[in-house]
Design a protein around this motif. Structure first.
Motif, PDB file in Angstrom:
ATOM      1  N   VAL A 399     -33.968 -16.852  17.040  1.00 61.45           N
ATOM      2  CA  VAL A 399     -34.736 -16.850  15.787  1.00 61.45           C
ATOM      3  C   VAL A 399     -34.061 -17.716  14.728  1.00 61.45           C
ATOM      4  CG1 VAL A 399     -35.458 -15.380  13.862  1.00 61.45           C
ATOM      5  CG2 VAL A 399     -35.865 -14.639  16.207  1.00 61.45           C
ATOM      6  N   VAL A 400     -32.743 -17.564  14.559  1.00 57.59           N
ATOM      7  CA  VAL A 400     -32.018 -18.369  13.563  1.00 57.59           C
ATOM      8  C   VAL A 400     -32.094 -19.851  13.928  1.00 57.59           C
ATOM      9  CG1 VAL A 400     -29.709 -18.921  12.698  1.00 57.59           C
ATOM     10  CG2 VAL A 400     -30.486 -16.543  12.764  1.00 57.59           C
ATOM     11  N   ASP A 401     -31.955 -20.152  15.209  1.00 67.64           N
ATOM     12  CA  ASP A 401     -32.008 -21.557  15.629  1.00 67.64           C
ATOM     13  C   ASP A 401     -33.362 -22.174  15.317  1.00 67.64           C
ATOM     14  OD1 ASP A 401     -30.789 -23.828  17.298  1.00 67.64           O
ATOM     15  OD2 ASP A 401     -32.712 -23.492  18.285  1.00 67.64           O
ATOM     16  N   TYR A 402     -34.443 -21.468  15.658  1.00 67.11           N
ATOM     17  CA  TYR A 402     -35.777 -22.048  15.483  1.00 67.11           C
ATOM     18  C   TYR A 402     -36.166 -22.173  14.014  1.00 67.11           C
ATOM     19  CZ  TYR A 402     -40.790 -22.853  15.902  1.00 67.11           C
ATOM     20  OH  TYR A 402     -42.058 -23.383  15.778  1.00 67.11           O
ATOM     21  N   TYR A 403     -35.913 -21.126  13.231  1.00 72.42           N
ATOM     22  CA  TYR A 403     -36.414 -21.116  11.846  1.00 72.42           C
ATOM     23  C   TYR A 403     -35.451 -21.746  10.852  1.00 72.42           C
ATOM     24  CZ  TYR A 403     -40.174 -18.126  13.471  1.00 72.42           C
ATOM     25  OH  TYR A 403     -41.279 -17.654  14.134  1.00 72.42           O
ATOM     26  N   LEU A 404     -34.129 -21.571  11.029  1.00 75.47           N
ATOM     27  CA  LEU A 404     -33.177 -22.054  10.033  1.00 75.47           C
ATOM     28  C   LEU A 404     -32.469 -23.346  10.443  1.00 75.47           C
ATOM     29  CD1 LEU A 404     -31.542 -18.663   8.934  1.00 75.47           C
ATOM     30  CD2 LEU A 404     -33.532 -19.844   7.971  1.00 75.47           C
ATOM     31  N   ILE A 405     -32.242 -23.531  11.740  1.00 72.40           N
ATOM     32  CA  ILE A 405     -31.533 -24.735  12.184  1.00 72.40           C
ATOM     33  C   ILE A 405     -32.520 -25.844  12.562  1.00 72.40           C
ATOM     34  CG2 ILE A 405     -29.852 -25.682  13.819  1.00 72.40           C
ATOM     35  CD1 ILE A 405     -28.711 -23.575  11.880  1.00 72.40           C
ATOM     36  N   LYS A 406     -33.475 -25.536  13.425  1.00 72.83           N
ATOM     37  CA  LYS A 406     -34.431 -26.559  13.877  1.00 72.83           C
ATOM     38  C   LYS A 406     -35.628 -26.700  12.939  1.00 72.83           C
ATOM     39  CE  LYS A 406     -32.219 -27.275  17.858  1.00 72.83           C
ATOM     40  NZ  LYS A 406     -31.140 -26.303  17.850  1.00 72.83           N
ATOM     41  N   GLY A 465     -26.664  -5.849  17.238  1.00 65.98           N
ATOM     42  CA  GLY A 465     -26.240  -6.959  18.091  1.00 65.98           C
ATOM     43  C   GLY A 465     -27.061  -8.214  17.843  1.00 65.98           C
ATOM     44  N   ALA A 466     -28.385  -8.037  17.691  1.00 72.84           N
ATOM     45  CA  ALA A 466     -29.261  -9.182  17.393  1.00 72.84           C
ATOM     46  C   ALA A 466     -28.915  -9.800  16.045  1.00 72.84           C
ATOM     47  CB  ALA A 466     -30.723  -8.724  17.420  1.00 72.84           C
ATOM     48  N   GLY A 467     -28.677  -8.932  15.043  1.00 62.95           N
ATOM     49  CA  GLY A 467     -28.331  -9.433  13.709  1.00 62.95           C
ATOM     50  C   GLY A 467     -27.021 -10.194  13.694  1.00 62.95           C
ATOM     51  N   LEU A 468     -26.009  -9.657  14.389  1.00 59.33           N
ATOM     52  CA  LEU A 468     -24.712 -10.334  14.444  1.00 59.33           C
ATOM     53  C   LEU A 468     -24.803 -11.657  15.198  1.00 59.33           C
ATOM     54  CD1 LEU A 468     -22.257  -7.349  15.143  1.00 59.33           C
ATOM     55  CD2 LEU A 468     -22.494  -8.663  13.021  1.00 59.33           C
ATOM     56  N   GLY A 469     -25.591 -11.672  16.283  1.00 62.05           N
ATOM     57  CA  GLY A 469     -25.771 -12.922  17.023  1.00 62.05           C
ATOM     58  C   GLY A 469     -26.325 -14.020  16.135  1.00 62.05           C
ATOM     59  N   GLY A 470     -27.344 -13.680  15.351  1.00 60.46           N
ATOM     60  CA  GLY A 470     -27.939 -14.652  14.438  1.00 60.46           C
ATOM     61  C   GLY A 470     -26.978 -15.075  13.350  1.00 60.46           C
ATOM     62  N   LEU A 471     -26.222 -14.117  12.793  1.00 63.38           N
ATOM     63  CA  LEU A 471     -25.272 -14.403  11.706  1.00 63.38           C
ATOM     64  C   LEU A 471     -24.157 -15.322  12.190  1.00 63.38           C
ATOM     65  CD1 LEU A 471     -24.720 -13.573   8.740  1.00 63.38           C
ATOM     66  CD2 LEU A 471     -23.197 -11.808   9.637  1.00 63.38           C
ATOM     67  N   PHE A 472     -23.559 -14.993  13.339  1.00 64.89           N
ATOM     68  CA  PHE A 472     -22.477 -15.825  13.880  1.00 64.89           C
ATOM     69  C   PHE A 472     -22.989 -17.227  14.214  1.00 64.89           C
ATOM     70  CE2 PHE A 472     -20.259 -11.812  15.761  1.00 64.89           C
ATOM     71  CZ  PHE A 472     -19.860 -11.447  14.474  1.00 64.89           C
ATOM     72  N   TYR A 473     -24.192 -17.274  14.793  1.00 67.57           N
ATOM     73  CA  TYR A 473     -24.752 -18.568  15.193  1.00 67.57           C
ATOM     74  C   TYR A 473     -24.991 -19.447  13.969  1.00 67.57           C
ATOM     75  CZ  TYR A 473     -27.810 -21.993  17.452  1.00 67.57           C
ATOM     76  OH  TYR A 473     -28.364 -23.151  17.920  1.00 67.57           O
ATOM     77  N   TYR A 474     -25.538 -18.846  12.906  1.00 64.15           N
ATOM     78  CA  TYR A 474     -25.809 -19.636  11.696  1.00 64.15           C
ATOM     79  C   TYR A 474     -24.503 -20.161  11.104  1.00 64.15           C
ATOM     80  CZ  TYR A 474     -27.654 -21.108   7.212  1.00 64.15           C
ATOM     81  OH  TYR A 474     -27.994 -21.861   6.114  1.00 64.15           O
ATOM     82  N   GLY A 475     -23.478 -19.309  11.093  1.00 59.13           N
ATOM     83  CA  GLY A 475     -22.193 -19.738  10.561  1.00 59.13           C
ATOM     84  C   GLY A 475     -21.613 -20.916  11.329  1.00 59.13           C
ATOM     85  N   LEU A 476     -21.817 -20.932  12.638  1.00 58.58           N
ATOM     86  CA  LEU A 476     -21.254 -21.989  13.477  1.00 58.58           C
ATOM     87  C   LEU A 476     -22.112 -23.257  13.505  1.00 58.58           C
ATOM     88  CD1 LEU A 476     -20.149 -19.718  16.456  1.00 58.58           C
ATOM     89  CD2 LEU A 476     -18.601 -21.018  14.983  1.00 58.58           C
ATOM     90  N   MET A 477     -23.419 -23.111  13.240  1.00 60.06           N
ATOM     91  CA  MET A 477     -24.352 -24.229  13.440  1.00 60.06           C
ATOM     92  C   MET A 477     -24.940 -24.788  12.152  1.00 60.06           C
ATOM     93  SD  MET A 477     -24.747 -25.049  16.710  1.00 60.06           S
ATOM     94  CE  MET A 477     -26.356 -25.840  16.773  1.00 60.06           C
ATOM     95  N   ARG A 478     -24.626 -24.207  10.994  1.00 58.56           N
ATOM     96  CA  ARG A 478     -25.362 -24.603   9.786  1.00 58.56           C
ATOM     97  C   ARG A 478     -25.180 -26.080   9.419  1.00 58.56           C
ATOM     98  NH1 ARG A 478     -21.089 -21.520   8.005  1.00 58.56           N
ATOM     99  NH2 ARG A 478     -19.736 -22.435   6.409  1.00 58.56           N
ATOM    100  N   GLN A 479     -24.060 -26.671   9.819  1.00 59.64           N
ATOM    101  CA  GLN A 479     -23.872 -28.092   9.516  1.00 59.64           C
ATOM    102  C   GLN A 479     -24.675 -28.999  10.445  1.00 59.64           C
ATOM    103  OE1 GLN A 479     -21.670 -26.096  10.929  1.00 59.64           O
ATOM    104  NE2 GLN A 479     -19.914 -27.166  11.806  1.00 59.64           N
ATOM    105  N   PHE A 480     -25.325 -28.404  11.470  1.00 54.78           N
ATOM    106  CA  PHE A 480     -26.093 -29.197  12.425  1.00 54.78           C
ATOM    107  C   PHE A 480     -27.599 -29.028  12.221  1.00 54.78           C
ATOM    108  CE2 PHE A 480     -22.035 -28.280  14.470  1.00 54.78           C
ATOM    109  CZ  PHE A 480     -21.611 -29.555  14.779  1.00 54.78           C
ATOM    110  N   LYS A 481     -28.007 -28.629  11.021  1.00 54.85           N
ATOM    111  CA  LYS A 481     -29.434 -28.415  10.769  1.00 54.85           C
ATOM    112  C   LYS A 481     -30.227 -29.676  11.068  1.00 54.85           C
ATOM    113  CE  LYS A 481     -29.261 -24.880   7.178  1.00 54.85           C
ATOM    114  NZ  LYS A 481     -29.539 -24.594   5.740  1.00 54.85           N
ATOM    115  N   ALA A 482     -31.357 -29.496  11.699  1.00 55.82           N
ATOM    116  CA  ALA A 482     -32.233 -30.626  12.006  1.00 55.82           C
ATOM    117  C   ALA A 482     -32.942 -31.081  10.743  1.00 55.82           C
ATOM    118  CB  ALA A 482     -33.259 -30.225  13.055  1.00 55.82           C
TER     119      ALA A 482
END
Length: 488
Positions: A399-406, A465-482
């Motif tokens: 969810v974080v990848d699709y809506y916030l990163i991509k 677990g779902a919330g933490l997965g999204g939070l950690f992912y956003y922290g690691l990927m936010r500089q790679f936003k499409a």
């Protein structure tokens, strides 16, 4: 940014046999024929199983809460799940792709096999178990019509039980071998039929209980059960339990919404099928449970126990067919379609949707056949529940990848490309940042299953677990936003 792709956008130009087959390919809008009714029936079949009924009925008895609070908690859980699946379903409505293809965007074109394989293992296991439980309904029907067998058993199952198990197993293969359209027709038939029978059973119980029914409902609603802890804690526990019940379908909801014509139809189907459907089904379960309290002196939450007490051949026949249809329905929704796609994603050139389903059925046969004598005795369900908890972080990552990163834009051509320069290749086909996010969150969600100190969080393990997965992912990927795709 969020314009609908055209049919030509969904044509994969370069075919990579390690990532593509026709079952995984984007489904074009003109080839989709599901609407709100079909999505409603996905949820109808998910809740209307033997276990779903028992869960709904027992919630009114187990927590010592006022009945209105229980009903509010059940509806709130339905709203939460509706919100969650609207998020995971939307990209598949837009692009027509199943879950294992969707997850390539965040995990990498090879890394997607990790969540797909874990989800497949969980699905195959419960497919076997539910096949066994569906066979108990057929055994009930055979025994009612022809009498019991001589009582001898093999691996804990009698001759009638073995016959019933094989009948159910072959029946499910016959449905899915004819494709997703036949599955859709079965779900569209089974969902409403189960509801009709449940309503009729409720009316019969209401009529037989007479004027004593409403006082019995009032007794249940007064919250006279044993209550431990605070009312708020009990309320949240019910919410967490109901959300966890639906969790298996939440992560791969795109496997169904890829067949839906519009996002509006998906949302309408989710609204009707989740908060409204769950509330009505729970009301039916409440009335029948109160009726059993009046008629038998016990509040029975297992439908099979109710049928046994009534001791009526016509009711036994109707109930057996209904339990069979309901349990096969949830099996197809939660435990067959996901592994079929997930296995196809592992080796697309070798495994189609049908072959993936056949592999699922063959492995599940041994799970179901050994359920009584071996598997239920050695703690395997705990292991599979642990796997289910491990899968939770993938929801947040997707969810974080699709809506916030991509930014709700995926490149269909590159989702099916293993070229090192492609957008979703990352490092050798794996997104290492997503793996780190998954690992960190999975440690926590797994601990709610296996660490006694975290047992009180068990109902919320999936959500956290779902919330933490999204939070950690956003922290690691936010500089790679499409960069958002230009508006057309």
């Amino acid at each position: 940014m969020n314009k609908q792709p055209s049919s030509s956008d969904l044509d994969i130009k370069q075919i990579d046999p390690t990532l593509y087959n026709e079952d995984l390919a984007p489904l074009k809008p003109q080839d989709r024929n599901w609407g709100a009714f079909e999505i409603f029936n996905v949820w109808s079949n998910d809740i209307q199983s033997l276990f779903g009924y028992t869960l709904a009925a027992s919630l009114f008895l187990s927590y010592g809460l006022n009945g209105w609070a229980v009903m509010a908690a059940i509806i709130l859980a339905g709203v939460i799940v509706m919100f969650l699946v609207n998020l995971t379903g939307k990209p598949s409505v837009k692009y027509g792709i199943p879950f294992p293809v969707m997850v390539r965007a965040s995990m990498g074109v090879r890394g997607a096999n990790l969540p797909a394989l874990l989800r497949a293992i969980v699905g195959i296991f419960w497919y076997g178990v539910q096949t066994y439980f569906a066979s108990t309904a057929v055994a009930l029907l055979i025994t009612a019509l022809f009498g019991a067998d001589n009582g001898s058993t093999f691996l804990g199952l009698s001759g009638v039980a073995w016959l019933s198990f094989v009948i159910v197993w072959l029946f499910q293969i016959a449905i899915f071998w004819q494709g997703i359209e036949r599955i859709k027709h079965f779900l569209n038939w089974a969902g409403p039929l189960v509801y009709v029978v449940m309503v009729v059973l409720m009316i019969i119980v209401w009529f037989q209980a007479g004027s004593e029914l409403l006082p019995a409902v009032s007794t249940i609603f007064s919250g006279s059960g044993e209550q431990s802890g605070s009312s708020l804690g009990a309320f949240l526990a019910i919410v967490g339990t109901m959300v966890a019940y639906f969790a298996a379908v939440v992560i791969n909801f795109g496997d169904f919404t890829r067949f839906v014509k519009t996002e509006r139809q998906m949302k309408l189907g989710n609204l009707l099928g989740l908060p409204l459907n769950v509330a009505f089904f729970s009301f039916i379960a409440l009335i029948i449970t109160a009726g059993t309290l009046v008629l038998f002196g016990d509040a029975l939450t297992n439908p099979a126990d109710i049928v046994e007490r009534v001791d009526s051949l016509p009711l036994t026949i109707v109930a057996a067919l209904t339990f069979f249809a309901a349990t096969v329905g949830i099996n197809l929704v939660a435990n067959f379609i996901p592994p079929a796609y997930d296995l196809a994603n592992l080796f697309p050139s070798k495994i189609s949707f049908k072959i993936g389903g056949l592999i699922t059925a063959v492995i599940a046969f041994f799970v179901g056949a050994l359920w009584i004598s071996v598997i239920s005795q050695i703690g395997v369900p705990g292991f599979v529940n642990a796997l289910g908890a491990i899968v939770a972080p993938f929801y947040g990552i997707i969810v974080v990848d699709y809506y916030l990163i991509k930014r709700q834009h995926l490149n269909m051509q590159e989702l099916f490309s293993s070229a090192p320069s492609s957008a979703y290749y990352y490092v050798n086909g794996w997104n290492s940042r997503a793996l780190i996010a998954f690992g960190g969150a999975a440690l926590f969600s797994l601990s709610t299953v296996i660490v006694p100190a975290f047992e009180s969080l068990g109902g919320f393990g999936w959500l956290i677990g779902a919330g933490l997965g999204g939070l950690f992912y956003y922290g690691l990927m936010r500089q790679f936003k499409a960069v958002p795709a230009p508006a057309v």
